[in-house]
Design an enzyme around this catalytic site. Structure first.
Site, PDB file in Angstrom:
ATOM      1  N   ARG A 187      40.533  53.773  48.981  1.00 26.84           N
ATOM      2  CA  ARG A 187      41.529  53.234  48.045  1.00 26.84           C
ATOM      3  C   ARG A 187      41.868  54.281  46.994  1.00 26.84           C
ATOM      4  O   ARG A 187      40.997  54.718  46.258  1.00 26.84           O
ATOM      5  CB  ARG A 187      40.985  51.971  47.388  1.00 26.84           C
ATOM      6  CG  ARG A 187      40.531  50.984  48.469  1.00 26.84           C
ATOM      7  CD  ARG A 187      40.673  49.562  48.088  1.00 26.84           C
ATOM      8  NE  ARG A 187      40.479  48.733  49.273  1.00 26.84           N
ATOM      9  CZ  ARG A 187      40.276  47.443  49.262  1.00 26.84           C
ATOM     10  NH1 ARG A 187      40.255  46.799  48.107  1.00 26.84           N
ATOM     11  NH2 ARG A 187      40.115  46.769  50.381  1.00 26.84           N
ATOM     12  N   GLU A 211      43.045  54.146  44.197  1.00 29.38           N
ATOM     13  CA  GLU A 211      43.227  53.562  42.875  1.00 29.38           C
ATOM     14  C   GLU A 211      42.660  54.526  41.832  1.00 29.38           C
ATOM     15  O   GLU A 211      41.633  55.146  42.063  1.00 29.38           O
ATOM     16  CB  GLU A 211      42.483  52.214  42.804  1.00 29.38           C
ATOM     17  CG  GLU A 211      43.016  51.202  43.816  1.00 29.38           C
ATOM     18  CD  GLU A 211      42.012  50.103  44.161  1.00 29.38           C
ATOM     19  OE1 GLU A 211      40.819  50.242  43.812  1.00 29.38           O
ATOM     20  OE2 GLU A 211      42.432  49.121  44.806  1.00 29.38           O
ATOM     21  N   ARG A 229      32.177  49.740  39.004  1.00 27.61           N
ATOM     22  CA  ARG A 229      32.087  49.002  40.260  1.00 27.61           C
ATOM     23  C   ARG A 229      33.166  49.371  41.271  1.00 27.61           C
ATOM     24  O   ARG A 229      33.342  48.703  42.284  1.00 27.61           O
ATOM     25  CB  ARG A 229      32.082  47.495  39.990  1.00 27.61           C
ATOM     26  CG  ARG A 229      33.301  47.001  39.271  1.00 27.61           C
ATOM     27  CD  ARG A 229      33.066  45.587  38.749  1.00 27.61           C
ATOM     28  NE  ARG A 229      34.003  45.292  37.700  1.00 27.61           N
ATOM     29  CZ  ARG A 229      35.190  44.737  37.895  1.00 27.61           C
ATOM     30  NH1 ARG A 229      35.561  44.393  39.090  1.00 27.61           N
ATOM     31  NH2 ARG A 229      35.998  44.514  36.879  1.00 27.61           N
ATOM     32  N   HIS A 230      33.926  50.423  40.973  1.00 27.22           N
ATOM     33  CA  HIS A 230      34.933  50.900  41.932  1.00 27.22           C
ATOM     34  C   HIS A 230      34.678  52.349  42.298  1.00 27.22           C
ATOM     35  O   HIS A 230      34.357  53.161  41.436  1.00 27.22           O
ATOM     36  CB  HIS A 230      36.338  50.840  41.317  1.00 27.22           C
ATOM     37  CG  HIS A 230      36.873  49.464  41.149  1.00 27.22           C
ATOM     38  ND1 HIS A 230      36.769  48.778  39.969  1.00 27.22           N
ATOM     39  CD2 HIS A 230      37.517  48.640  42.009  1.00 27.22           C
ATOM     40  CE1 HIS A 230      37.333  47.575  40.111  1.00 27.22           C
ATOM     41  NE2 HIS A 230      37.789  47.469  41.346  1.00 27.22           N
ATOM     42  N   GLU A 282      32.876  40.584  41.428  1.00 29.03           N
ATOM     43  CA  GLU A 282      33.261  40.116  42.763  1.00 29.03           C
ATOM     44  C   GLU A 282      32.479  40.880  43.834  1.00 29.03           C
ATOM     45  O   GLU A 282      32.341  42.093  43.769  1.00 29.03           O
ATOM     46  CB  GLU A 282      34.771  40.361  42.956  1.00 29.03           C
ATOM     47  CG  GLU A 282      35.256  40.001  44.343  1.00 29.03           C
ATOM     48  CD  GLU A 282      36.701  40.462  44.605  1.00 29.03           C
ATOM     49  OE1 GLU A 282      37.553  40.308  43.702  1.00 29.03           O
ATOM     50  OE2 GLU A 282      36.954  40.968  45.723  1.00 29.03           O
ATOM     51  N   SER A 326      35.872  39.051  49.343  1.00 33.33           N
ATOM     52  CA  SER A 326      37.061  38.213  49.419  1.00 33.33           C
ATOM     53  C   SER A 326      37.255  37.797  50.865  1.00 33.33           C
ATOM     54  O   SER A 326      36.999  38.584  51.775  1.00 33.33           O
ATOM     55  CB  SER A 326      38.311  38.984  48.968  1.00 33.33           C
ATOM     56  OG  SER A 326      38.303  39.148  47.577  1.00 33.33           O
ATOM     57  N   ARG A 349      28.253  46.919  46.251  1.00 31.90           N
ATOM     58  CA  ARG A 349      28.223  45.858  45.224  1.00 31.90           C
ATOM     59  C   ARG A 349      27.101  44.876  45.513  1.00 31.90           C
ATOM     60  O   ARG A 349      26.444  44.382  44.591  1.00 31.90           O
ATOM     61  CB  ARG A 349      29.566  45.147  45.150  1.00 31.90           C
ATOM     62  CG  ARG A 349      30.641  46.044  44.575  1.00 31.90           C
ATOM     63  CD  ARG A 349      31.796  45.221  44.085  1.00 31.90           C
ATOM     64  NE  ARG A 349      32.907  46.084  43.688  1.00 31.90           N
ATOM     65  CZ  ARG A 349      34.088  45.633  43.355  1.00 31.90           C
ATOM     66  NH1 ARG A 349      34.330  44.328  43.383  1.00 31.90           N
ATOM     67  NH2 ARG A 349      35.050  46.457  42.993  1.00 31.90           N
TER      68      ARG A 349
HETATM   69  P1  ATP Z   1      38.397  44.262  42.903  1.00 35.05           P
HETATM   70  O1  ATP Z   1      39.321  43.122  42.510  1.00 35.05           O
HETATM   71  O2  ATP Z   1      37.009  44.101  42.409  1.00 35.05           O
HETATM   72  O3  ATP Z   1      38.990  45.609  42.616  1.00 35.05           O
HETATM   73  P2  ATP Z   1      39.493  43.851  45.501  1.00 35.05           P
HETATM   74  O4  ATP Z   1      39.812  42.404  45.396  1.00 35.05           O
HETATM   75  O5  ATP Z   1      40.577  44.846  45.321  1.00 35.05           O
HETATM   76  O6  ATP Z   1      38.286  44.201  44.499  1.00 35.05           O
HETATM   77  P3  ATP Z   1      39.091  43.485  48.314  1.00 35.05           P
HETATM   78  O7  ATP Z   1      40.326  44.076  48.846  1.00 35.05           O
HETATM   79  O8  ATP Z   1      38.986  42.006  48.189  1.00 35.05           O
HETATM   80  O9  ATP Z   1      38.764  44.172  46.901  1.00 35.05           O
HETATM   81  O10 ATP Z   1      37.865  44.079  49.173  1.00 35.05           O
HETATM   82  C1  ATP Z   1      36.752  43.300  49.588  1.00 35.05           C
HETATM   83  C2  ATP Z   1      35.475  43.777  48.915  1.00 35.05           C
HETATM   84  O11 ATP Z   1      35.276  45.187  49.107  1.00 35.05           O
HETATM   85  C3  ATP Z   1      35.464  43.603  47.420  1.00 35.05           C
HETATM   86  O12 ATP Z   1      35.107  42.279  47.053  1.00 35.05           O
HETATM   87  C4  ATP Z   1      34.425  44.612  46.981  1.00 35.05           C
HETATM   88  O13 ATP Z   1      33.110  44.124  47.169  1.00 35.05           O
HETATM   89  C5  ATP Z   1      34.649  45.748  47.971  1.00 35.05           C
HETATM   90  N1  ATP Z   1      35.523  46.756  47.375  1.00 35.05           N
HETATM   91  C6  ATP Z   1      36.870  46.749  47.362  1.00 35.05           C
HETATM   92  N2  ATP Z   1      37.358  47.813  46.721  1.00 35.05           N
HETATM   93  C7  ATP Z   1      36.298  48.536  46.320  1.00 35.05           C
HETATM   94  C8  ATP Z   1      36.157  49.760  45.605  1.00 35.05           C
HETATM   95  N3  ATP Z   1      37.227  50.453  45.191  1.00 35.05           N
HETATM   96  N4  ATP Z   1      34.900  50.214  45.355  1.00 35.05           N
HETATM   97  C9  ATP Z   1      33.830  49.511  45.783  1.00 35.05           C
HETATM   98  N5  ATP Z   1      33.900  48.366  46.462  1.00 35.05           N
HETATM   99  C10 ATP Z   1      35.114  47.864  46.734  1.00 35.05           C
HETATM  100 MN    MN Z   2      39.127  40.813  46.474  1.00 35.23          MN
END
Ligand code: ATP
Ligand code: MN
Length: 415
Positions: A196, A198, A204-205, A338, A341, A389
């Site tokens: 990602r 981002e 946590r990211h 979180e 999802s 996580r």
């Molecule tokens: P957040 O809202 O916390 O940024 P997200 O909703 O964008 O997460 P999802 O697309 O739902 O993330 O991805 C499913 C799971 O993968 C997340 O719940 C999280 O545990 C993990 N995850 C997603 N993006 C990341 C990241 N950039 N770094 C670490 N773990 C991630």
């Molecule tokens: Mn999510």
């Protein structure tokens, strides 16, 4: 016996000297006796630099005064690889160290028992997940990480050069695991990287993460929530049963979370949060950090947030037939953040096209995916769970970088 490891500590008392060897299972006291080793070998052995890789041959003796109740009396000491002085950091954990220094010399940082313990537990978690998935009749798959299109549109993609085409690193195996439902694979799981782009800088990211992805045919959101809470509680109980030594090193008394986890709808959560002063969140907004924190503190254990507004969940989330503004998407929450999802998915081709358009995306860009919905697609549901996580919340680690061996963030591409 023969024992090899890192020279954790050396202590020189003149006619006798101690060398403490360390491997991933713990420490052992080597007592160097001049008479047993001979003069030259004794002299060499007492000057071994810390963290050198050393092999000793000798006999084991019970010794109440030794840290673990035994000592090794060597007749031979060999330095297999000498460590330079000074060390980039102190692996005995006596001296504190900045995160950046630790990550720059990660190989040495992982020699620290508490750092290593987290990664060994992570491996245990992976083993428990695989056991659990196989015992539920699931098939492990791998989907491509080099892809032509974004999962959810958007700009959070890393472009890569791929011959004469434009390509990206995949954000999520979502589209591929759904296509495997149409392939008749029924129950699949994948443990692999997601990327990602981002620009966040949080605890946590990361820009590269390991996702545990599951997709199940002939299942709905309730079914896969049960599978998810089972997966998480199994990971805890596996670690509690199998990672005694590592938990001791981390000084943790692990509590296995009780299933079923509490289920709260998005709307109920918002009502709960409205008791709090200064709420600014409106129905239809994504959960803000304050609300998330408030809910975590109030609930105090794992919980599911269900029935989200359709507007903030991806197009592949199934809206309720009788109230399409709400959908069958859910998040698994730990009080701190979180974890996962998931959702029951749209499996009807026409509805899926409509949802893609409503999100302002072009169905043409998804034709390879949509094709799988035109020739028989079972109803299905699934989720994605972040491995780091799960581990960081289990082990109460402050930063996700403590749960990833070589983390990738905005500033770090090396090592
Ligand atoms: P957040 O809202 O916390 O940024 P997200 O909703 O964008 O997460 P999802 O697309 O739902 O993330 O991805 C499913 C799971 O993968 C997340 O719940 C999280 O545990 C993990 N995850 C997603 N993006 C990341 C990241 N950039 N770094 C670490 N773990 C991630
Ligand atoms: Mn999510």
């Amino acid at each position: 016996m023969t024992l090899a490891g890192f020279a954790h500590e050396t202590r020189d008392l003149g006619g006798i000297a101690f060398l403490v060897l360390r491997d991933r299972k713990g420490l052992a006291q080597i007592t160097l006796v001049k008479k047993l080793l001979g003069k030259d070998a004794f002299k060499m052995a007492r000057s071994i630099s810390r963290e050198s890789v050393v092999q000793v041959k000798g006999t084991v003796k019970a010794e109440a005064k030794a840290p673990r109740g035994f000592e090794i009396l060597p007749t031979e000491v060999k330095v297999l690889s000498a460590a330079e002085v000074p060390l980039p950091l102190d692996p005995t954990e006596k001296v504190e160290c900045e995160l950046d220094t630790r990550l720059d010399a990660r190989f040495m940082d992982i020699r620290r028992p508490s750092v290593l313990a987290a990664f060994e537990i992570e491996s245990g978690v992976l083993q428990s997940l695989r056991d659990y998935f196989y015992s539920h009749g699931m098939t492990e798959v791998f989907t491509p990480k080099i892809v032509a299109a974004a999962t959810e549109g958007g700009t959070d993609l890393f472009p890569i050069s791929y011959f004469e085409k434009e390509a990206f690193l995949n954000q999520s195996p979502q589209l591929y695991k759904q296509m495997l439902m149409s392939a008749g694979m029924d129950r699949v799981f994948e443990i692999g990287p997601i990327f990602r782009a981002e620009e966040h800088d949080t605890r946590r990211h990361l820009n590269e993460a390991i996702s545990i992805d599951v997709e199940v045919s002939f299942a709905d959101d309730r079914d896969v929530m049960e599978l998810l809470e089972g997966t998480v509680s199994k990971a805890y109980s596996y670690v509690k049963e199998n990672c005694d030594y590592q938990l001791q090193v981390l000084n943790l008394d692990l509590q296995v979370p009780k299933v079923p986890f509490r289920r709260i709808t998005y709307t109920e959560a918002l009502e709960m949060a409205s008791e709090r002063a200064g709420v600014t969140m409106q129905w239809g907004d994504d959960l803000d950090t304050e609300t998330e924190k408030f809910l975590g503190e109030t609930i105090g254990e794992h919980y599911f947030l269900t029935d989200w507004p359709s507007s903030i969940k991806p197009y592949y989330t199934l809206p309720y037939e009788d109230k399409p503004e709400v959908c069958r998407g859910f998040d698994l929450m730990h009080p701190r953040m979180e974890l996962a999802s998931g959702a029951q998915r749209v499996h009807d081709y026409n509805l899926l096209v409509k949802r893609i358009e409503e999100k302002g995306l072009e169905p043409e860009g998804f034709s390879f995916y949509l094709k799988a919905f035109r020739y028989g697609m079972p109803p299905h549901a699934g989720w994605g769970l972040g491995l780091s996580r799960l581990v960081m919340t289990m082990l109460k680690l402050e930063n996700i970088r403590d749960a990833v061996i070589f983390p990738r963030d905005r500033r770090r591409l090396v090592p």
